[in-house]
Write a protein that holds these residues in place. Sequence first.
Motif, PDB file in Angstrom:
ATOM      1  N   ILE A  40       6.533  -7.284  -5.583  1.00  0.00           N
ATOM      2  CA  ILE A  40       7.488  -6.555  -4.751  1.00  0.00           C
ATOM      3  C   ILE A  40       8.883  -6.851  -5.288  1.00  0.00           C
ATOM      4  N   GLU A  41       9.623  -5.807  -5.582  1.00  0.00           N
ATOM      5  CA  GLU A  41      10.970  -5.917  -6.151  1.00  0.00           C
ATOM      6  C   GLU A  41      12.004  -5.501  -5.107  1.00  0.00           C
ATOM      7  N   HIS A  42      13.030  -6.313  -4.934  1.00  0.00           N
ATOM      8  CA  HIS A  42      14.167  -5.940  -4.095  1.00  0.00           C
ATOM      9  C   HIS A  42      15.155  -5.211  -4.997  1.00  0.00           C
ATOM     10  N   LEU A  43      15.407  -3.942  -4.724  1.00  0.00           N
ATOM     11  CA  LEU A  43      16.317  -3.165  -5.568  1.00  0.00           C
ATOM     12  C   LEU A  43      17.714  -3.770  -5.519  1.00  0.00           C
ATOM     13  N   ARG A  76       0.838  -1.220   0.000  1.00  0.00           N
ATOM     14  CA  ARG A  76       0.000   0.000   0.000  1.00  0.00           C
ATOM     15  C   ARG A  76       0.862   1.255   0.000  1.00  0.00           C
ATOM     16  N   ARG A  77       1.896   1.274   0.833  1.00  0.00           N
ATOM     17  CA  ARG A  77       2.781   2.447   0.903  1.00  0.00           C
ATOM     18  C   ARG A  77       3.495   2.676  -0.425  1.00  0.00           C
ATOM     19  N   LEU A  78       4.032   1.593  -1.002  1.00  0.00           N
ATOM     20  CA  LEU A  78       4.751   1.717  -2.267  1.00  0.00           C
ATOM     21  C   LEU A  78       3.800   2.087  -3.407  1.00  0.00           C
ATOM     22  N   ARG A  79       2.602   1.504  -3.416  1.00  0.00           N
ATOM     23  CA  ARG A  79       1.613   1.797  -4.459  1.00  0.00           C
ATOM     24  C   ARG A  79       1.269   3.289  -4.447  1.00  0.00           C
ATOM     25  N   THR A  80       1.079   3.846  -3.252  1.00  0.00           N
ATOM     26  CA  THR A  80       0.788   5.278  -3.126  1.00  0.00           C
ATOM     27  C   THR A  80       1.980   6.107  -3.588  1.00  0.00           C
ATOM     28  N   HIS A  81       3.170   5.739  -3.141  1.00  0.00           N
ATOM     29  CA  HIS A  81       4.385   6.486  -3.485  1.00  0.00           C
ATOM     30  C   HIS A  81       4.667   6.451  -4.991  1.00  0.00           C
ATOM     31  N   ALA A  92      10.580  -1.846  -3.955  1.00  0.00           N
ATOM     32  CA  ALA A  92       9.770  -1.050  -4.882  1.00  0.00           C
ATOM     33  C   ALA A  92       8.768  -2.022  -5.507  1.00  0.00           C
ATOM     34  N   LEU A  93       7.774  -1.484  -6.191  1.00  0.00           N
ATOM     35  CA  LEU A  93       6.836  -2.324  -6.922  1.00  0.00           C
ATOM     36  C   LEU A  93       7.219  -2.330  -8.389  1.00  0.00           C
ATOM     37  N   CYS A 126       4.831   0.760 -12.321  1.00  0.00           N
ATOM     38  CA  CYS A 126       6.058  -0.022 -12.227  1.00  0.00           C
ATOM     39  C   CYS A 126       7.268   0.913 -12.089  1.00  0.00           C
ATOM     40  N   CYS A 127       8.180   0.542 -11.195  1.00  0.00           N
ATOM     41  CA  CYS A 127       9.367   1.371 -10.974  1.00  0.00           C
ATOM     42  C   CYS A 127      10.318   1.372 -12.165  1.00  0.00           C
ATOM     43  N   TYR A 128      10.149   0.452 -13.110  1.00  0.00           N
ATOM     44  CA  TYR A 128      11.034   0.376 -14.268  1.00  0.00           C
ATOM     45  C   TYR A 128      10.399   0.916 -15.552  1.00  0.00           C
TER      46      TYR A 128
END
Length: 94
Positions: free
Chosen positions: A48-51, A18-23, A66-67, A28-30
């Motif tokens: 859920i992606e581990h950077l 939820r936090r990442l989706r809002t942020h 990140a998502l 998608c982070c890519y």
Amino acid sequence: MEEANVALSTKQRDSIRRRLRTHQNGKCCYCGQVMRTGKLGSPYAETIEHLQRRADGGSDGIHNLALACRSCNEGRGTMNWLVYATYKAGELSI
């Protein structure tokens, strides 16, 4: 202080999502594609992606997560997240 790698509970994972989706505005982070929740087989399913990969010492801390859509998460493989993001932005040829 180094974070221990412990398995996240479902409640913790949901809260982080939820936090990442809002942020990330649900993107998608890519690739920037709007991700789908609840569609596990879709290439745009939210993951859920581990950077920094856990295999490379990355933690489950929010600062390392990140998502990403399933397609990008699987496409990244062992590549560094920043190199992969640069590649997906069309700024690098591999």
